[in-house]
Design a protein around this motif. Structure first.
Motif, PDB file in Angstrom:
ATOM      1  N   LEU A  54      -4.587 110.619 -27.546  1.00 37.19           N
ATOM      2  CA  LEU A  54      -4.564 109.357 -26.819  1.00 37.19           C
ATOM      3  C   LEU A  54      -5.037 108.243 -27.738  1.00 37.19           C
ATOM      4  N   TYR A  55      -4.215 107.192 -27.869  1.00 33.59           N
ATOM      5  CA  TYR A  55      -4.582 105.993 -28.618  1.00 33.59           C
ATOM      6  C   TYR A  55      -4.490 104.806 -27.657  1.00 33.59           C
ATOM      7  N   PHE A  56      -5.497 103.948 -27.656  1.00 33.41           N
ATOM      8  CA  PHE A  56      -5.397 102.744 -26.840  1.00 33.41           C
ATOM      9  C   PHE A  56      -6.197 101.605 -27.465  1.00 33.41           C
ATOM     10  N   LYS A  57      -5.760 100.391 -27.182  1.00 37.27           N
ATOM     11  CA  LYS A  57      -6.513  99.207 -27.563  1.00 37.27           C
ATOM     12  C   LYS A  57      -6.242  98.113 -26.536  1.00 37.27           C
ATOM     13  N   ASP A  58      -6.911  96.979 -26.704  1.00 34.06           N
ATOM     14  CA  ASP A  58      -6.833  95.894 -25.727  1.00 34.06           C
ATOM     15  C   ASP A  58      -7.191  96.413 -24.338  1.00 34.06           C
ATOM     16  N   PHE A  59      -8.234  97.240 -24.268  1.00 33.07           N
ATOM     17  CA  PHE A  59      -8.736  97.799 -23.009  1.00 33.07           C
ATOM     18  C   PHE A  59      -7.674  98.596 -22.247  1.00 33.07           C
ATOM     19  N   GLY A  60      -6.724  99.168 -22.990  1.00 32.94           N
ATOM     20  CA  GLY A  60      -5.716 100.016 -22.378  1.00 32.94           C
ATOM     21  C   GLY A  60      -4.422  99.327 -22.024  1.00 32.94           C
ATOM     22  N   ASN A  61      -4.305  98.037 -22.289  1.00 33.82           N
ATOM     23  CA  ASN A  61      -3.033  97.362 -22.050  1.00 33.82           C
ATOM     24  C   ASN A  61      -1.962  97.827 -23.032  1.00 33.82           C
ATOM     25  N   GLU A  80       7.298 122.106 -25.915  1.00 28.27           N
ATOM     26  CA  GLU A  80       7.661 120.796 -25.385  1.00 28.27           C
ATOM     27  C   GLU A  80       6.807 119.722 -26.046  1.00 28.27           C
ATOM     28  N   ARG A  81       7.413 118.577 -26.234  1.00 22.98           N
ATOM     29  CA  ARG A  81       6.661 117.426 -26.745  1.00 22.98           C
ATOM     30  C   ARG A  81       6.975 116.211 -25.884  1.00 22.98           C
ATOM     31  N   THR A  82       5.947 115.500 -25.479  1.00 22.30           N
ATOM     32  CA  THR A  82       6.102 114.291 -24.678  1.00 22.30           C
ATOM     33  C   THR A  82       5.314 113.169 -25.343  1.00 22.30           C
ATOM     34  N   VAL A  83       5.987 112.074 -25.634  1.00 26.37           N
ATOM     35  CA  VAL A  83       5.322 110.891 -26.171  1.00 26.37           C
ATOM     36  C   VAL A  83       5.567 109.744 -25.200  1.00 26.37           C
ATOM     37  N   SER A  84       4.493 109.196 -24.645  1.00 29.97           N
ATOM     38  CA  SER A  84       4.612 108.105 -23.678  1.00 29.97           C
ATOM     39  C   SER A  84       3.788 106.910 -24.147  1.00 29.97           C
ATOM     40  N   LYS A  85       4.351 105.738 -23.937  1.00 30.37           N
ATOM     41  CA  LYS A  85       3.692 104.504 -24.350  1.00 30.37           C
ATOM     42  C   LYS A  85       3.590 103.568 -23.152  1.00 30.37           C
ATOM     43  N   ILE A  86       2.430 102.975 -22.965  1.00 25.54           N
ATOM     44  CA  ILE A  86       2.220 101.997 -21.905  1.00 25.54           C
ATOM     45  C   ILE A  86       1.960 100.643 -22.540  1.00 25.54           C
ATOM     46  N   VAL A  87       2.727  99.657 -22.106  1.00 22.93           N
ATOM     47  CA  VAL A  87       2.532  98.268 -22.532  1.00 22.93           C
ATOM     48  C   VAL A  87       2.393  97.438 -21.266  1.00 22.93           C
ATOM     49  N   ASN A  88       1.164  97.025 -20.968  1.00 20.39           N
ATOM     50  CA  ASN A  88       0.867  96.277 -19.745  1.00 20.39           C
ATOM     51  C   ASN A  88       1.313  97.071 -18.516  1.00 20.39           C
ATOM     52  N   ASP A  89       2.354  96.626 -17.805  1.00 20.45           N
ATOM     53  CA  ASP A  89       2.775  97.308 -16.580  1.00 20.45           C
ATOM     54  C   ASP A  89       4.055  98.127 -16.776  1.00 20.45           C
ATOM     55  N   LYS A  90       4.352  98.496 -18.010  1.00 15.43           N
ATOM     56  CA  LYS A  90       5.583  99.225 -18.301  1.00 15.43           C
ATOM     57  C   LYS A  90       5.273 100.510 -19.065  1.00 15.43           C
ATOM     58  N   MET A  91       5.972 101.596 -18.709  1.00 18.35           N
ATOM     59  CA  MET A  91       5.799 102.856 -19.419  1.00 18.35           C
ATOM     60  C   MET A  91       7.123 103.290 -20.051  1.00 18.35           C
ATOM     61  N   LEU A  92       7.044 103.729 -21.287  1.00 21.28           N
ATOM     62  CA  LEU A  92       8.200 104.224 -22.032  1.00 21.28           C
ATOM     63  C   LEU A  92       7.924 105.674 -22.413  1.00 21.28           C
ATOM     64  N   THR A  93       8.861 106.562 -22.091  1.00 17.28           N
ATOM     65  CA  THR A  93       8.668 107.986 -22.345  1.00 17.28           C
ATOM     66  C   THR A  93       9.822 108.522 -23.176  1.00 17.28           C
ATOM     67  N   ALA A  94       9.499 109.115 -24.312  1.00 15.13           N
ATOM     68  CA  ALA A  94      10.511 109.622 -25.235  1.00 15.13           C
ATOM     69  C   ALA A  94      10.915 111.045 -24.867  1.00 15.13           C
ATOM     70  N   ASP A  95      12.221 111.259 -24.718  1.00 16.26           N
ATOM     71  CA  ASP A  95      12.793 112.584 -24.485  1.00 16.26           C
ATOM     72  C   ASP A  95      13.392 113.050 -25.805  1.00 16.26           C
ATOM     73  N   PHE A  96      12.752 114.063 -26.418  1.00 14.02           N
ATOM     74  CA  PHE A  96      13.190 114.517 -27.736  1.00 14.02           C
ATOM     75  C   PHE A  96      14.406 115.436 -27.659  1.00 14.02           C
ATOM     76  N   ASN A  97      14.676 115.987 -26.486  1.00 10.79           N
ATOM     77  CA  ASN A  97      15.870 116.820 -26.325  1.00 10.79           C
ATOM     78  C   ASN A  97      17.135 115.966 -26.261  1.00 10.79           C
ATOM     79  N   ASP A  98      17.101 114.913 -25.427  1.00 14.55           N
ATOM     80  CA  ASP A  98      18.268 114.042 -25.275  1.00 14.55           C
ATOM     81  C   ASP A  98      18.242 112.851 -26.222  1.00 14.55           C
ATOM     82  N   GLU A  99      17.133 112.704 -26.961  1.00 13.02           N
ATOM     83  CA  GLU A  99      16.962 111.600 -27.900  1.00 13.02           C
ATOM     84  C   GLU A  99      17.194 110.255 -27.208  1.00 13.02           C
ATOM     85  N   VAL A 100      16.425 110.036 -26.164  1.00 18.12           N
ATOM     86  CA  VAL A 100      16.496 108.799 -25.407  1.00 18.12           C
ATOM     87  C   VAL A 100      15.086 108.454 -24.942  1.00 18.12           C
TER      88      VAL A 100
END
Length: 229
Positions: A54-61, A80-100
């Motif tokens: 877990l990496y975070f800065k700006d108090f988790g924003n 399985e590998r899951t990489v998820s990123k949160i930017v303010n009120d948005k979450m981005l989740t990387a799917d390594f199987n479908d590469e999306v």
């Protein structure tokens, strides 16, 4: 026994005050976890093991979680590998199987409150019971119990959690933690996959199964809430 899915998601998905304040009470941090689990009542000894960072800065924003899991299911191993990123009120989740990369807006998750922001007030609102304190890696943590789950929290950052889901008992515990430090921007990079809104996936499911029952639709929507693996 059906395929065991790794349910333990250590992303802190919004409580009511998610966008009104900070996600953490600490400006920045790096936490590395060890994950272990097993399924009750299985003859083959189905297990889960892995790590999470877990990496975070700006108090988790700004936050990124990189999780690597090995599941032993009926004697066979799956990685399985899951990489998820949160930017303010948005979450981005990387799917390594479908590469999306799937994008979605964070919302209140009333049916799984243990994943919400873990401040003292939020635990009280959820009806959690305070079990006292315990040190993990030298950090004094409040211990909370909510249903069958227990979580150890240091200034709203979880350092340990014991959870049960679908017959699987899982423990995720920090083995390294450091706070209020400078973190390089490359720690928050996602793979160069195209981005696709999660709503498109839900829409495709409805088009593919136009005659599903309300119960089946609810189950599919609940599955869509989880980050794609």
């Amino acid at each position: 026994m059906g395929k065991i899915k790794y349910i333990f998601i250590f992303l802190l998905i919004g409580l009511v005050d998610l966008f009104a304040g900070n996600r953490y009470e600490i400006k920045s941090g790096i936490v590395e976890y060890e994950i272990a689990g097993n399924a009750e009542g299985t003859e083959k000894g189905d297990t889960i093991s892995g790590t999470s960072k877990l990496y975070f800065k700006d108090f988790g924003n700004l936050e990124l979680t990189d999780e690597r899991i090995v599941q032993t299911i009926m004697g066979e191993k799956e990685e399985e590998r899951t990489v998820s990123k949160i930017v303010n009120d948005k979450m981005l989740t990387a799917d390594f199987n479908d590469e999306v990369i799937y994008s979605q807006k964070l919302v209140l998750d009333e049916e799984n409150p243990i994943q919400n922001i873990k401040t003292y007030d939020s635990f009280i609102q959820m009806g959690a019971k305070n079990l006292g304190t315990e040190e993990i890696l030298g950090y004094k943590c409040d211990i909370w119990q909510l249903g069958e789950d227990k979580i150890w929290v240091y200034k709203s950052v979880p350092l340990k959690q014991i959870s049960q889901s679908l017959g699987i008992i899982q423990i995720q515990q920090a083995k390294f933690a450091v706070f209020n430090i400078d973190i390089k921007d490359d720690k928050f990079k996602l793979p160069p996959f195209p981005i696709k809104p999660i709503e498109e996936i839900i829409g495709d499911s409805e088009a593919e199964f136009p005659n599903i029952s309300p119960e089946q639709e609810k189950m599919m929507n609940e599955m869509m809430k989880e980050p794609k693996k």
